[in-house]
Motif scaffolding. Structure first.
Motif, short mmCIF file in Angstrom:
data_model
loop_
_atom_site.label_atom_id
_atom_site.label_comp_id
_atom_site.label_asym_id
_atom_site.label_seq_id
_atom_site.Cartn_x
_atom_site.Cartn_y
_atom_site.Cartn_z
N UNK A 59 20.43 -32.80 -20.56
CA UNK A 59 21.14 -31.67 -21.18
C UNK A 59 20.33 -30.38 -21.04
N UNK A 60 19.02 -30.46 -21.21
CA UNK A 60 18.17 -29.28 -21.10
C UNK A 60 18.17 -28.73 -19.67
N UNK A 61 18.21 -29.61 -18.69
CA UNK A 61 18.30 -29.13 -17.30
C UNK A 61 19.62 -28.38 -17.09
N UNK A 62 20.70 -28.88 -17.66
CA UNK A 62 21.99 -28.16 -17.57
C UNK A 62 21.89 -26.78 -18.23
N UNK A 63 21.24 -26.74 -19.40
CA UNK A 63 21.08 -25.47 -20.12
C UNK A 63 20.24 -24.49 -19.31
N UNK A 64 19.18 -25.01 -18.66
CA UNK A 64 18.31 -24.13 -17.88
C UNK A 64 19.04 -23.56 -16.67
N UNK A 65 19.83 -24.40 -15.99
CA UNK A 65 20.61 -23.92 -14.83
C UNK A 65 21.57 -22.81 -15.26
N UNK A 66 22.23 -23.02 -16.38
CA UNK A 66 23.19 -22.02 -16.86
C UNK A 66 22.48 -20.75 -17.31
N UNK A 67 21.29 -20.89 -17.91
CA UNK A 67 20.53 -19.72 -18.35
C UNK A 67 20.10 -18.87 -17.16
N UNK A 68 19.66 -19.56 -16.07
CA UNK A 68 19.27 -18.82 -14.86
C UNK A 68 20.50 -18.17 -14.22
N UNK A 69 21.61 -18.90 -14.19
CA UNK A 69 22.83 -18.38 -13.56
C UNK A 69 23.34 -17.13 -14.26
N UNK A 70 23.21 -17.12 -15.61
CA UNK A 70 23.67 -15.96 -16.38
C UNK A 70 22.56 -14.93 -16.61
N UNK A 71 21.37 -15.21 -16.06
CA UNK A 71 20.21 -14.30 -16.19
C UNK A 71 19.89 -14.01 -17.65
N UNK A 72 19.96 -15.05 -18.47
CA UNK A 72 19.65 -14.92 -19.91
C UNK A 72 18.18 -15.29 -20.10
N UNK A 73 17.31 -14.26 -20.08
CA UNK A 73 15.86 -14.49 -20.08
C UNK A 73 15.38 -15.17 -21.36
N UNK A 74 15.97 -14.80 -22.49
CA UNK A 74 15.55 -15.42 -23.76
C UNK A 74 15.93 -16.90 -23.77
N UNK A 75 17.10 -17.21 -23.25
CA UNK A 75 17.54 -18.61 -23.19
C UNK A 75 16.66 -19.41 -22.23
N UNK A 76 16.26 -18.78 -21.12
CA UNK A 76 15.36 -19.44 -20.16
C UNK A 76 14.05 -19.82 -20.84
N UNK A 77 13.47 -18.86 -21.56
CA UNK A 77 12.20 -19.10 -22.25
C UNK A 77 12.33 -20.20 -23.30
N UNK A 78 13.38 -20.11 -24.10
CA UNK A 78 13.58 -21.08 -25.17
C UNK A 78 13.79 -22.49 -24.61
N UNK A 79 14.55 -22.59 -23.51
CA UNK A 79 14.82 -23.89 -22.90
C UNK A 79 13.55 -24.48 -22.30
N UNK A 80 12.77 -23.65 -21.61
CA UNK A 80 11.49 -24.13 -21.08
C UNK A 80 10.62 -24.69 -22.21
#
Length: 316
Positions: A59-80
């Protein structure tokens, strides 16, 4: 080696967790992508709570792909950060190291200062990873960075008014320092430096008593750990006083790990050649460990009872 009691320093969220919750994808949804990321992260955290790490990772990998796709930097950081913590608790240390470094890079790239509690928490986890991998120089540098940075920060913030910095924020920084001292002490004890470990435990214990109180579960654990460091130096009388006090407080507060604290007390008594007392305490610890269904503790206690039997047997 005594079994380490894994208890949180505070029932409140850790400072870095609070910061990342504030910064992360948990705010008002800015669009469909962000709303979907939020739901994925919630599902992942639920899987972690239900001890379903493999599902959480997917699920986290799915969230990370979507965060990168939407360029949501805060979401990228939080997911990492969530991915790093998941790898850490699963014992995947090399992967956890890479993910924690990625999280730190995103936080620093976003303007966060090196002395921020979130950065210190990640640095502490990296130091713990290095210690587990026997990368001694990196572990030592990591622990010293965390402790010295927090001590300097606390000194600077000491005179700040509540309007500038709340009491809770100050307390959280003190608790984080206590956590760093505690972790460093365990590293020193494992590295057979018990006198240095003792000093770290004493500092951590003082912080825990001042912020959390004498009867808090974490304070009781530290008191027992201090006894361990004294016992490792052959100072069994002093160790016994602290271990007994920890066990007494644990009984009064129905400590969730009382059987482990009793095992530590019994070991101190055995090392001090108080064999009859040690056996009595070991028997109680064994009974409580069985009730808790803690098979690891049951096995260790049985082994230590066998050792006690050999030690106390009259020489023919």
């Amino acid at each position: 080696m005594y079994r380490r009691l894994a208890l949180a320093w505070s029932s409140r969220p850790a400072p870095a967790e609070q910061e990342r919750e504030r910064q992360g994808a948990g705010g008002a949804a800015a669009g469909d992508a962000e709303a979907e990321i939020i739901q994925l992260l919630k599902r992942a955290k639920l899987c972690i709570m239900k001890d379903e790490p493999a599902e959480a990772e997917l699920i986290l990998h799915d969230a990370l792909r979507l965060a990168y796709k939407s360029d949501n930097k805060k979401a990228i950081t939080y997911t990492y950060d969530l991915m790093a913590n998941l790898a850490f608790i699963r014992g995947q240390l090399e992967n956890a190291e890479k993910l924690f470094k990625a999280t730190m890079s995103h936080l620093l790239g976003g303007g966060m200062q090196q002395e921020d509690n979130a950065i210190i928490e990640i640095s502490l986890k990296l130091a713990t990873i290095y210690a587990a991998q026997n990368r001694q120089e990196l572990a030592l540098a990591g622990y010293e960075f965390c402790i010295s940075t927090l001590e300097e920060k606390i000194e600077r913030e000491k005179e700040l008014s509540e309007d500038t910095l709340s009491v809770e924020e100050k307390a959280n920084t003190h608790l984080l320092l206590g956590m760093c001292l505690d972790s460093y002490a365990r590293y020193l004890l494992f590295s057979k430096q018990p006198s240095q470990a003792q000093r770290m435990y004493e500092k951590a214990l003082q912080i825990s008593e001042e912020i959390l109180g004498e009867r808090h579960p974490q304070t009781i654990v530290l008191l027992s750990d201090l006894a361990t460091s004294l016992d490792a130096q052959g100072r069994s009388d002093e160790a016994c006083v602290h271990a007994q006090r920890a066990s007494d407080l644990a009984r009064q507060g129905e400590h969730p790990e009382l059987h482990v604290l009793l095992r530590n007390l019994a070991a101190v008594l055995m090392h001090g050649e108080r064999y009859a007392q040690a056996e009595e305490v070991y028997r109680e610890a064994l009974k409580r460990a069985k009730l808790k269904r803690d098979e690891v503790s049951v096995q260790h206690i049985r082994e230590e009872l066998a050792e006690l039997s050999r030690k106390s047997r009259p020489v023919s």
